[in-house]
Design an enzyme around this catalytic site. Structure first.
Site, PDB file in Angstrom:
ATOM      1  N   HIS A 362     -33.923  35.449  -3.430  1.00  0.00           N
ATOM      2  CA  HIS A 362     -32.606  34.853  -3.635  1.00  0.00           C
ATOM      3  C   HIS A 362     -32.645  33.351  -3.881  1.00  0.00           C
ATOM      4  CE1 HIS A 362     -29.697  38.094  -2.841  1.00  0.00           C
ATOM      5  NE2 HIS A 362     -30.579  38.566  -1.974  1.00  0.00           N
ATOM      6  N   LYS A 553     -17.606  26.856  -1.685  1.00  0.00           N
ATOM      7  CA  LYS A 553     -18.916  27.478  -1.489  1.00  0.00           C
ATOM      8  C   LYS A 553     -19.652  26.674  -0.431  1.00  0.00           C
ATOM      9  CE  LYS A 553     -19.830  27.020  -5.799  1.00  0.00           C
ATOM     10  NZ  LYS A 553     -20.615  27.945  -6.615  1.00  0.00           N
ATOM     11  N   ARG A 554     -20.792  27.190   0.006  1.00  0.00           N
ATOM     12  CA  ARG A 554     -21.617  26.468   0.966  1.00  0.00           C
ATOM     13  C   ARG A 554     -21.885  25.054   0.461  1.00  0.00           C
ATOM     14  NH1 ARG A 554     -27.320  26.664   1.322  1.00  0.00           N
ATOM     15  NH2 ARG A 554     -27.292  28.286  -0.293  1.00  0.00           N
ATOM     16  N   LYS A 559     -25.665  22.368  -5.148  1.00  0.00           N
ATOM     17  CA  LYS A 559     -24.405  22.921  -5.664  1.00  0.00           C
ATOM     18  C   LYS A 559     -23.479  21.826  -6.199  1.00  0.00           C
ATOM     19  CE  LYS A 559     -24.678  26.978  -2.639  1.00  0.00           C
ATOM     20  NZ  LYS A 559     -24.700  28.083  -3.604  1.00  0.00           N
ATOM     21  N   THR A 662     -22.094  34.367  -6.617  1.00  0.00           N
ATOM     22  CA  THR A 662     -21.116  35.459  -6.747  1.00  0.00           C
ATOM     23  C   THR A 662     -19.695  34.919  -6.694  1.00  0.00           C
ATOM     24  OG1 THR A 662     -21.307  35.887  -4.365  1.00  0.00           O
ATOM     25  CG2 THR A 662     -22.594  37.291  -5.845  1.00  0.00           C
ATOM     26  N   LYS A 666     -16.097  36.211  -8.491  1.00  0.00           N
ATOM     27  CA  LYS A 666     -14.814  36.432  -7.797  1.00  0.00           C
ATOM     28  C   LYS A 666     -13.698  35.642  -8.458  1.00  0.00           C
ATOM     29  CE  LYS A 666     -17.574  36.900  -3.656  1.00  0.00           C
ATOM     30  NZ  LYS A 666     -18.194  36.130  -2.579  1.00  0.00           N
TER      31      LYS A 666
END
Length: 836
Positions: A362, A553-554, A559, A662, A666
């Site tokens: 992952h 998100k985290r 990111k 993901t 969504k």
């Protein structure tokens, strides 16, 4: 006295009677004194009764047919609230709503009473939950295994802009969905040493003499498929001391010491991801991973031996998926169990192990590929260290045969990273001990093959596969966006709920004026719901007519929430200096996500975002044009009202760093348009929805690598971009932290002198692309058309499709339908429990 139909029946009267019975007999309350929580618990038990009937029939079917079963091992299962999901999958949501109404109750009020299990941190755990839903919906025999964290992921509080952590006590009122299985308790060894022994046949064996033992107690949660009879199981393990209380020590006056073993043991399942910045934290993490893996493998073997008296067909009946490296110790543990406990030869055990396990990678971040110090490993798991050295010895021989004389390759591929402080490379162990390794997006898999695991690909190219992640449409459209779901169903029927490719039929309505109008009205409704939430929780009024620009998100540097924040400041400066531009549209920037408790830089980014919000939201010059909100304690439930409300989805990670993502799926599934890099599953989403319906910017993965190889100089971008320079200088000067001017120095220094994730290189691309977003949003007809096409073309990103691909080419399993009428109870030999 209620009959069987009241325990399992689906009619309105059955459900009303079930609510009353469970309120009275389980909660011990009558209607006069019952609290809202009592009614919620009664509702949950009423639903669980119906699931239990199906779960037992499902287990009977698997046993009777001796099916191959998929076992999914994951450190996280972020399942979200279960009540609505289970009502929907059972097909009794409307009936239960009416039953509650006739009893003077509001179903929504009851469902809000459910505590959300914090059993995951982000995408990894949510993916596991989506997969369980799809496995049951596709009628695949399967079981999830993980840890029953007492406190789970922390509750996030935002105090003066900073993240503060509070224990997530999700079990405070009990959990009506789980059933303890004390009779399946297993024993776990820790520490100690090994001894050579001779078995009854005169053979050489190794015996592990542990320093401590812990019990693993399983708790089962039912996982129903959508509108079928299959109910699979999520089995979570809770740590229990082998001796809760030492009476002799207590009697001697050592009261704390008398319960020390209980404290030590139960720490193992106390909290998700203990901070591993300390030696004690590292040891606890390794204990956790070994604990749940050993519990699970012992349980899998117990279940297998109910139908078999040897291990000859174990890989034909058992498929074990390692969800990332956390459960990779399973390779060594299965070897230990087969060799030491069941007396198999090494070669036989190794053949079984390699044909049983498959491994999902992952991450592309080298630092996220787990390594354990050999010293720690040997102290905690001495037998496993011996087994890993033996695996490595044989593996290195294979490498020598295929690549003779290549010493550098041996060092790179070895399971042991040599040096003064030797480490075990757990991703290497997972790969070597599995028959298949898969990435989770096409780009991710290619980067694995040609970069992160290049040596392994060159040696075993046949082991690599790609399985692009997906999300379940039951939770992420049907449940979270009911109005849009109803509109879709009114046009194309409801087959899309189990076959997301059916959404393609929406393309026939993409230019239908009335359909577009209704589509926009639903989006506005969802935006008002989120605006109300923000008003209530952030005390911030936002405009539902503004563009909702969302990044939830985290929180992690790769990111690039920080890139988003830099752009917010730039927009703020533009408006302050020049007023509103003709291409500007009012925007609400919405952030959300948790930072790991020990991740200082991520927590500082949260503080910066909230500091920017403090300035922007209180400046009358930008009123009506710009707002910033940070959603505290982001969760599955909060996601269910956030994704449907978004206009723009921020998927802006550095190309080559995000394995898949993901959240991007969504958002798109609820009609948000994506601004993003060619990273992770963004690449495939763009291919599916059409490049004209995706806002692309930035360097691609190859350009990122090339620029780093040539020598990347972030200062050059800072000096040559006046707008960017002004933004960074403002942060550095204390403009957003006047009481503590140097507060964000670490962020500024990171950007100017390192910029690991190349924010400055991508900044202008990003800013230019955001101008295209504003221009596009002004044409609401065209924007709506793009939104419809994003939804219509998301069929590939259903977790049902992903799971069907795993079933075909990795697990080799077939659907096993369950009938409620044909099953009989199996005859099972009863064995004494460890806790007896």
């Amino acid at each position: 006295m209620s009959g069987k139909n009241d325990r399992t029946g689906m009619t309105l009267e059955n459900l009303k009677q079930a609510l009353k019975d469970n309120l009275y007999y389980i909660q011990g309350r009558d209607e006069q004194f019952a609290t809202l929580n009592d009614y919620y618990m009664a509702l949950a038990y009423s639903v669980r009764d119906r699931l239990t009937d199906r779960r037992i029939k499902t287990a009977q079917t698997y046993f009777k047919k001796d099916t191959k079963i998929v076992y999914y091992l994951s450190a996280e299962f972020l399942v979200g609230r279960l009540s609505s999901h289970n009502l929907i999958n059972l097909g009794i949501y409307d009936q239960m709503k009416e039953a509650a109404k006739e009893m003077g109750l509001n179903l929504d009020d009851l469902l809000e009473r459910e505590e959300e299990p914090g059993l995951g941190n982000g995408g990894l755990g949510r993916l596991a939950a989506c997969f369980l839903d799809s496995l049951a919906t596709l009628e695949i025999p399967a079981m999830g295994y993980g840890i029953r964290y007492q406190f789970g992921i922390f509750d996030q509080l935002i105090v003066d802009g900073w993240q503060r952590e509070r224990p997530d006590n999700w079990l405070r009122y009990g959990n009506p969905w789980e059933i303890a299985r004390n009779d399946y308790t297993v024993e776990i060894k820790l520490g100690g040493h090994t001894e050579a022994v001779t078995d009854a046949q005169g053979g050489y064996r190794v015996q592990w003499v542990p320093q401590a033992t812990v019990y693993g107690v399983p708790y089962d949660t039912p996982i129903p498929g959508y509108r079928n009879n299959t109910v699979n199981t999520l089995r979570l393990w809770s740590a229990k001391a082998s001796e809760d209380f030492n009476f002799q020590v207590f009697d001697a006056g050592e009261y704390t010491q008398a319960v020390s073993e209980k404290t030590f043991s139960e720490n193992i399942s106390k909290v998700l991801y203990p901070n591993d910045n300390t030696p004690q934290g590292k040891e606890l993490r390794l204990q956790q991973q070994y604990f749940f893996v050993s519990c699970s493998l012992q349980d899998i073997i117990r279940s297998y031996l109910r139908n078999h008296d040897n291990f000859d067909v174990f890989p034909e009946k058992v498929a074990i998926q390692l969800n990332d490296t956390h459960p990779s110790i399973g390779v060594a543990e299965l070897m230990r169990l087969l060799i030491d406990e069941h007396a198999l030869t090494w070669d036989k055990a190794w053949d079984i192990t390699r044909h049983t396990f498959a491994y999902t990678n992952h991450t592309l971040l080298i630092e996220a590929l787990e390594r354990w110090s050999v010293g720690l490993f040997g102290r905690l798991l001495p037998r496993h260290l011996e087994i890993i050295y033996e695996i490595n010895f044989r593996f290195l021989d294979e490498i020598r045969q295929k690549f003779p004389g290549d010493r550098a390759r041996l060092e790179r591929m070895s399971l042991i990273q040599e040096g003064d402080d030797k480490h075990i490379r757990m991703a290497h162990l997972a790969f070597v001990g599995s028959h298949t390794t898969n990435g989770v997006a096409a780009l991710h898999t290619e980067l694995l093959k040609h970069d992160v695991m290049r040596d392994f690909f060159e040696m075993y190219p046949e082991k690599f596969q790609n399985k692009t992640n997906g999300v379940t449409p039951r939770r992420w459209l049907l449940m979270s966006n009911p109005k849009l779901s109803a509109l879709i169903t009114s046009k194309i029927g409801d087959r899309w709920v189990k076959d997301l490719s059916e959404l393609r039929k929406l393309e026939a309505f993409v230019d239908d004026v009335e359909f577009q109008k209704t589509w926009r009205e639903i989006k506005q409704h969802n935006k008002r719901v989120l605006a109300d939430y923000i008003q209530s929780n952030n005390d911030l009024e936002i405009d539902p007519d503004s563009l909702f620009d969302v990044q939830v998100k985290r929180i992690h540097e790769y990111k690039r929430q920080l890139l988003n924040a830099l752009h917010v400041i730039a927009l703020y400066n533009r408006i302050k200096q020049h007023g509103a531009n003709s291409t500007d549209v009012p925007r609400t920037f919405i952030f959300g996500g948790k930072a790991a408790p020990g991740y200082f830089m991520a927590k500082l980014v949260i503080k910066l975002i909230n500091s920017i919000a403090e300035v922007v939201n209180n400046d009358p010059d930008v009123k009506g044009l710009l707002k910033v909100a940070f959603l505290g304690n982001f969760s599955v439930s909060l996601g269910q009202i956030t994704y449907p409300a978004a206009d723009l989805s921020e998927q802006i990670s550095t190309a080559g760093k995000e394995a898949s993502g993901t959240g991007n799926m969504k958002f798109a599934l609820s009609g948000a348009l994506t601004i993003g890099t060619l990273d992770g599953a963004n690449v495939e989403i763009r291919e599916e929805v059409g490049e004209e319906n995706f806002f692309l910017f930035g360097l691609d993965a190859q350009e990122v690598m090339a620029m780093k190889t040539q020598g990347y100089d972030p200062l050059a971008y800072y000096r040559n971009n006046p707008e960017l320079k002004t933004v960074i200088d403002q942060i550095a000067s204390g403009f957003f932290s006047p009481k503590e001017p140097g507060l964000f120095k670490s962020i500024v220094d990171s950007l100017l002198y390192k910029d690991e994730y190349m924010l400055l290189a991508d900044y202008q691309f990003y800013a230019d692309c955001q101008e295209k977003v504003s221009l596009a949003y002004q044409d609401q007809t065209h924007w709506t058309r793009m939104s419809i096409l994003n939804v219509a073309r998301m069929g590939k990103f259903s977790s049902d499709y992903t799971i069907s691909e795993y079933c075909k080419s990795i697990w080799h399993v077939q659907p096993v339908p369950v009938s409620l009428d044909e099953c009989e109870l199996p005859t099972v030999e009863l064995k004494p429990s460890l806790v007896d």
